[in-house]
Design a protein around this motif. Structure first.
Motif, PDB file in Angstrom:
ATOM      1  N   SER A  83       0.568  -0.855  -0.457  1.00  0.00           N
ATOM      2  CA  SER A  83      -0.179  -0.493   0.357  1.00  0.00           C
ATOM      3  C   SER A  83       0.695   1.117   0.273  1.00  0.00           C
ATOM      4  O   SER A  83       0.886   1.761  -1.177  1.00  0.00           O
ATOM      5  CB  SER A  83      -1.255   0.048   0.770  1.00  0.00           C
ATOM      6  OG  SER A  83      -2.139  -0.738   1.122  1.00  0.00           O
ATOM      7  N   ARG A  84       1.787   1.504   1.134  1.00  0.00           N
ATOM      8  CA  ARG A  84       2.494   2.493   1.027  1.00  0.00           C
ATOM      9  C   ARG A  84       4.176   2.171   1.479  1.00  0.00           C
ATOM     10  O   ARG A  84       5.179   2.594   1.444  1.00  0.00           O
ATOM     11  CB  ARG A  84       2.521   3.265   1.703  1.00  0.00           C
ATOM     12  CG  ARG A  84       1.219   4.563   1.483  1.00  0.00           C
ATOM     13  CD  ARG A  84       0.948   5.589   2.791  1.00  0.00           C
ATOM     14  NE  ARG A  84       2.355   6.322   3.349  1.00  0.00           N
ATOM     15  CZ  ARG A  84       2.003   7.070   2.085  1.00  0.00           C
ATOM     16  NH1 ARG A  84       2.580   7.626   1.144  1.00  0.00           N
ATOM     17  NH2 ARG A  84       3.598   8.206   2.462  1.00  0.00           N
ATOM     18  N   GLY A  85       4.355   0.277   2.064  1.00  0.00           N
ATOM     19  CA  GLY A  85       5.327   0.662   1.982  1.00  0.00           C
ATOM     20  C   GLY A  85       6.434   0.324   3.102  1.00  0.00           C
ATOM     21  O   GLY A  85       7.291   0.693   3.030  1.00  0.00           O
ATOM     22  N   LYS A  86       5.180   0.771   4.171  1.00  0.00           N
ATOM     23  CA  LYS A  86       6.049   1.339   5.445  1.00  0.00           C
ATOM     24  C   LYS A  86       6.726   0.732   6.698  1.00  0.00           C
ATOM     25  O   LYS A  86       6.229   0.740   7.486  1.00  0.00           O
ATOM     26  CB  LYS A  86       5.287   2.918   6.025  1.00  0.00           C
ATOM     27  CG  LYS A  86       5.294   3.787   4.720  1.00  0.00           C
ATOM     28  CD  LYS A  86       6.533   4.225   4.412  1.00  0.00           C
ATOM     29  CE  LYS A  86       7.496   5.699   3.167  1.00  0.00           C
ATOM     30  NZ  LYS A  86       7.798   6.044   2.776  1.00  0.00           N
ATOM     31  N   ASN A  87       5.745  -1.095   6.258  1.00  0.00           N
ATOM     32  CA  ASN A  87       5.865  -1.382   7.226  1.00  0.00           C
ATOM     33  C   ASN A  87       7.623  -2.229   7.477  1.00  0.00           C
ATOM     34  O   ASN A  87       8.063  -3.284   7.660  1.00  0.00           O
ATOM     35  CB  ASN A  87       4.915  -3.002   6.427  1.00  0.00           C
ATOM     36  CG  ASN A  87       4.189  -3.958   6.985  1.00  0.00           C
ATOM     37  OD1 ASN A  87       4.477  -3.831   8.706  1.00  0.00           O
ATOM     38  ND2 ASN A  87       4.465  -4.560   7.081  1.00  0.00           N
ATOM     39  N   SER A 153      -0.042   3.405   5.632  1.00  0.00           N
ATOM     40  CA  SER A 153      -1.271   3.525   4.792  1.00  0.00           C
ATOM     41  C   SER A 153      -2.205   3.182   5.919  1.00  0.00           C
ATOM     42  O   SER A 153      -1.960   1.879   6.554  1.00  0.00           O
ATOM     43  CB  SER A 153      -1.028   2.286   3.403  1.00  0.00           C
ATOM     44  OG  SER A 153      -2.748   1.944   3.324  1.00  0.00           O
ATOM     45  N   VAL A 224      -6.205  -5.890  -2.172  1.00  0.00           N
ATOM     46  CA  VAL A 224      -7.295  -5.270  -1.798  1.00  0.00           C
ATOM     47  C   VAL A 224      -7.348  -4.186  -2.164  1.00  0.00           C
ATOM     48  O   VAL A 224      -5.913  -3.276  -2.580  1.00  0.00           O
ATOM     49  CB  VAL A 224      -7.364  -4.792  -0.097  1.00  0.00           C
ATOM     50  CG1 VAL A 224      -8.322  -3.975  -0.069  1.00  0.00           C
ATOM     51  CG2 VAL A 224      -7.200  -6.326   0.079  1.00  0.00           C
ATOM     52  N   LYS A 505       4.413 -15.254   1.719  1.00  0.00           N
ATOM     53  CA  LYS A 505       4.053 -14.382   2.761  1.00  0.00           C
ATOM     54  C   LYS A 505       2.928 -15.115   3.841  1.00  0.00           C
ATOM     55  O   LYS A 505       2.314 -15.572   3.133  1.00  0.00           O
ATOM     56  CB  LYS A 505       2.572 -13.247   1.675  1.00  0.00           C
ATOM     57  CG  LYS A 505       1.694 -13.060   2.538  1.00  0.00           C
ATOM     58  CD  LYS A 505       2.265 -11.237   3.168  1.00  0.00           C
ATOM     59  CE  LYS A 505       1.649 -10.555   3.983  1.00  0.00           C
ATOM     60  NZ  LYS A 505       1.763  -9.288   4.769  1.00  0.00           N
TER      61      LYS A 505
HETATM   62  P1  ADP Z   1       2.136   0.584   5.633  1.00  0.00           P
HETATM   63  O1  ADP Z   1       2.816   1.270   4.239  1.00  0.00           O
HETATM   64  O2  ADP Z   1       0.465   0.894   6.485  1.00  0.00           O
HETATM   65  O3  ADP Z   1       3.320   0.053   6.750  1.00  0.00           O
HETATM   66  P2  ADP Z   1       2.674  -1.826   3.147  1.00  0.00           P
HETATM   67  O4  ADP Z   1       2.392  -1.353   3.069  1.00  0.00           O
HETATM   68  O5  ADP Z   1       3.723  -2.089   3.660  1.00  0.00           O
HETATM   69  O6  ADP Z   1       1.870  -0.775   4.898  1.00  0.00           O
HETATM   70  O7  ADP Z   1       1.686  -3.228   3.537  1.00  0.00           O
HETATM   71  C1  ADP Z   1       2.164  -3.916   4.600  1.00  0.00           C
HETATM   72  C2  ADP Z   1       1.951  -5.604   4.017  1.00  0.00           C
HETATM   73  O8  ADP Z   1       0.171  -6.113   4.364  1.00  0.00           O
HETATM   74  C3  ADP Z   1       2.498  -5.647   3.017  1.00  0.00           C
HETATM   75  O9  ADP Z   1       4.383  -6.709   2.564  1.00  0.00           O
HETATM   76  C4  ADP Z   1       1.953  -6.363   1.930  1.00  0.00           C
HETATM   77  O10 ADP Z   1       2.446  -7.977   1.824  1.00  0.00           O
HETATM   78  C5  ADP Z   1       0.342  -6.320   2.673  1.00  0.00           C
HETATM   79  N1  ADP Z   1      -0.438  -5.320   1.794  1.00  0.00           N
HETATM   80  C6  ADP Z   1      -0.614  -4.165   1.972  1.00  0.00           C
HETATM   81  N2  ADP Z   1      -1.056  -3.559   1.385  1.00  0.00           N
HETATM   82  C7  ADP Z   1      -1.828  -5.328   0.365  1.00  0.00           C
HETATM   83  C8  ADP Z   1      -2.936  -5.177  -0.443  1.00  0.00           C
HETATM   84  N3  ADP Z   1      -3.510  -3.519  -1.202  1.00  0.00           N
HETATM   85  N4  ADP Z   1      -3.577  -5.485  -0.923  1.00  0.00           N
HETATM   86  C9  ADP Z   1      -2.651  -6.881  -0.191  1.00  0.00           C
HETATM   87  N5  ADP Z   1      -2.101  -7.272   0.476  1.00  0.00           N
HETATM   88  C10 ADP Z   1      -1.464  -5.506   0.370  1.00  0.00           C
END
Ligand code: ADP
Length: 518
Positions: A83-87, A153, A224, A505
């Motif tokens: 989503s934003r890749g900040k995990n 995100s 999603v 995953k």
């Molecule tokens: P954030 O930016 O809120 O930290 P991430 O984008 O890093 O969240 O997402 C965390 C994890 O969740 C990702 O590594 C992925 O595996 C999963 N994920 C994130 N967004 C989606 C999505 N839209 N659909 C399916 N899986 C997702």
């Protein structure tokens, strides 16, 4: 980072696929230089080179996501949606399997708010700051529930079962209705969304027949592209009760006192009981206190506590709502604690119209706690170890002692908290380390594995895992010869026969990548 091709794909087929992606999203939104690959690495990872995407593609619409998924199937290229890749602490934007193409949905930023019902329909690129700004600028009488570090995100965080600090802090539980692109490119809407134009898509969580929302959380069964979420009505007041617990052993009775309050609803949010390093690591560096090797000695722990006025543990409770109710709840909690301890409970009140505390408690996104990654100096990072335990003081205390001994054995500084959900405790350990210190990186890896081993011997499993450890954690969920993993993989192979969606995953591997496990 240098290019690692998706497994089994020739360079020519890879280039053809990128060209097809460009024709879908435009030249500017396919990223495939060494520099681009660097920006999708796990910057908090032990070994960034172990999880490298080959490229990234950034769609802006659901239709573009569908088209990308179809191309991925044509070439059997694995995608890794973010989503934003900040995990941070769990893998950031990086894929489990090197060579995967990162599907970066950070451009998908639509927000559709239903003010009357307090629901919001979000695209994955909407960050906590975006939603906060939207709610504040439009004077919407609802609050968001930010996590400890709010760079990410809203949807991405909920999909990894991230948590916040308000009564709406169990983010996955507040999702209601999703739009999902399946691994073959088909599009499904869950719950009431299955009915064309249903006005209650984001209100009634189940619809008719099986409910599938949970199936797309921490899984690799779908992408999603929209998710409904419930927001918390803006409270009239927040009453705060803050208490410092002097002794490490106070954890046990404190948990046993708080747990019934949480079950009865007297506590609306999940209080987190955390130790002295939480504040010290954000506000100072280790060298401000100590130059020696090994875990911090008691004398330094005492100095840190004295400087910040902290107990061994801090307990922070918050009550949300009408003033008559929140003050009465706080009085009740104080009287229960008074029968168990003479520790002081500091009480405060925020009323609508007062300046908001810059804290996730108050629905305000912050990122400064990320500062704790600098604790050891060098290029800092942290990794999360967070098993779920039953709500028992004895169990929490035993888990604390076991874990604390391991921190000492491996020469690491204890950074732990115990968060009370409605029926369980999540024991969050944020293991801080310096990536530039190879000895420390090696120790943290061995330390982490021993923590997992110790916890699983008690039947405690992690609620969430870093990409490096997903197989390790999935292995601990072992009932009946790993029946859950076998079920997950049967579903995986049915929905995703080409294994194009996030192979590995949560330890779920499709048939064509079984040899990658571990
Ligand atoms: P954030 O930016 O809120 O930290 P991430 O984008 O890093 O969240 O997402 C965390 C994890 O969740 C990702 O590594 C992925 O595996 C999963 N994920 C994130 N967004 C989606 C999505 N839209 N659909 C399916 N899986 C997702």
């Amino acid at each position: 980072m240098q290019l690692v091709l998706p497994s089994g794909l020739s360079a020519a087929a890879f280039d053809r696929a990128l060209q097809q992606f460009r024709s879908i999203v435009g030249e500017d939104w396919v990223f495939a230089t060494d520099h681009d690959r660097d920006s999708y690495l796990d910057h908090f990872g032990f070994d960034q080179a172990a999880h490298v995407g080959s490229a990234a593609v950034a769609p802006q619409t659901t239709e573009e996501v569908q088209a990308i998924v179809r191309i991925a199937n044509e070439h059997k290229i694995p995608l890794w949606p973010i989503s934003r890749g900040k995990n941070f602490g769990y893998g950031s934007a990086a894929p489990v399997m090197s060579g995967s193409i990162v599907l970066d949905m950070s451009r998908m930023k639509k927000i559709k708010m239903d003010i009357e019902n307090g629901t919001v329909l979000l695209e994955p690129g909407v960050g906590f700051y975006d939603l906060f700004d939207y709610v504040e600028e439009n004077d919407i009488p609802y609050w968001i529930s930010p996590p400890g570090n709010a760079w990410g995100s809203v949807v991405g965080n909920a999909l990894d079962r991230g948590v916040g600090y308000t009564p709406y802090g169990d983010h996955a539980a507040r999702l209601c209705g999703m739009e999902v692109v399946l691994p073959d490119g088909d599009l499904v809407r869950t719950g009431m969304g299955a009915m064309t134009d249903s006005p209650s898509w984001n209100m009634h969580p189940y619809g008719f027949g099986p409910g599938w929302d949970q199936m797309f959380i921490q899984s690799n069964f779908g992408i999603v592209t929209k998710a409904g979420m419930w927001l918390m009505p803006k409270p009239e007041t927040i009453v705060s009760l803050d208490m410092e617990l002097d002794r490490a052993d106070d954890l046990g009775w404190a948990i046993d006192t708080l747990a019934p309050m949480r079950r009865s609803g007297l506590l609306q949010q999940s209080p987190s009981i955390g130790n002295w390093l939480r504040a010290a690591a954000v506000l100072t560096n280790r060298t401000d206190w100590y130059d020696g090797l090994g875990a911090l000695p008691d004398s330094v722990i005492d100095a840190i506590r004295a400087q910040f006025g902290l107990g061994w543990w801090s307990v922070n409770l918050r009550f949300y709502g009408y003033e008559e109710v929140t003050t009465a709840m706080a009085e009740k909690v104080k009287s229960i604690f008074a029968s168990r301890t003479s520790y002081e409970m500091k009480q405060g009140i925020w009323r609508d119209g007062d300046p908001r505390e810059l804290q996730p408690f108050a629905g305000v996104p912050i990122t400064f706690p990320l500062q704790n990654a600098s604790w050891h100096g060098g290029r800092g990072a942290h990794v999360g170890f967070s098993p779920a335990l039953p709500q028992s003081g004895d169990a929490a205390l035993a888990q604390f002692r076991r874990t604390f001994d391991r921190y000492n054995e491996f020469g690491m500084d204890y950074h732990g908290s115990f968060a009370l959900a409605e029926r369980h405790i999540t024991n969050v350990n944020q293991v801080l380390f310096n990536k530039d210190d190879p000895d420390m990186v090696d120790r943290v890896d061995r330390f982490f594995r021993s923590l997992v081993n110790d916890a699983s011997e008690q039947g405690y499993g992690e609620y969430r895992a870093h990409i490096e450890y997903m197989d390790l954690i999935a292995d601990t969920y072992d009932f009946n010869n790993h029946a859950l993993r076998r079920l997950n993989e049967r579903i995986k192979d049915t929905l995703d026969p080409n294994g194009v969606l996030s192979p590995g995953k949560s330890g779920i591997w499709p048939a064509n990548y079984q040899n990658e496990r571990g």
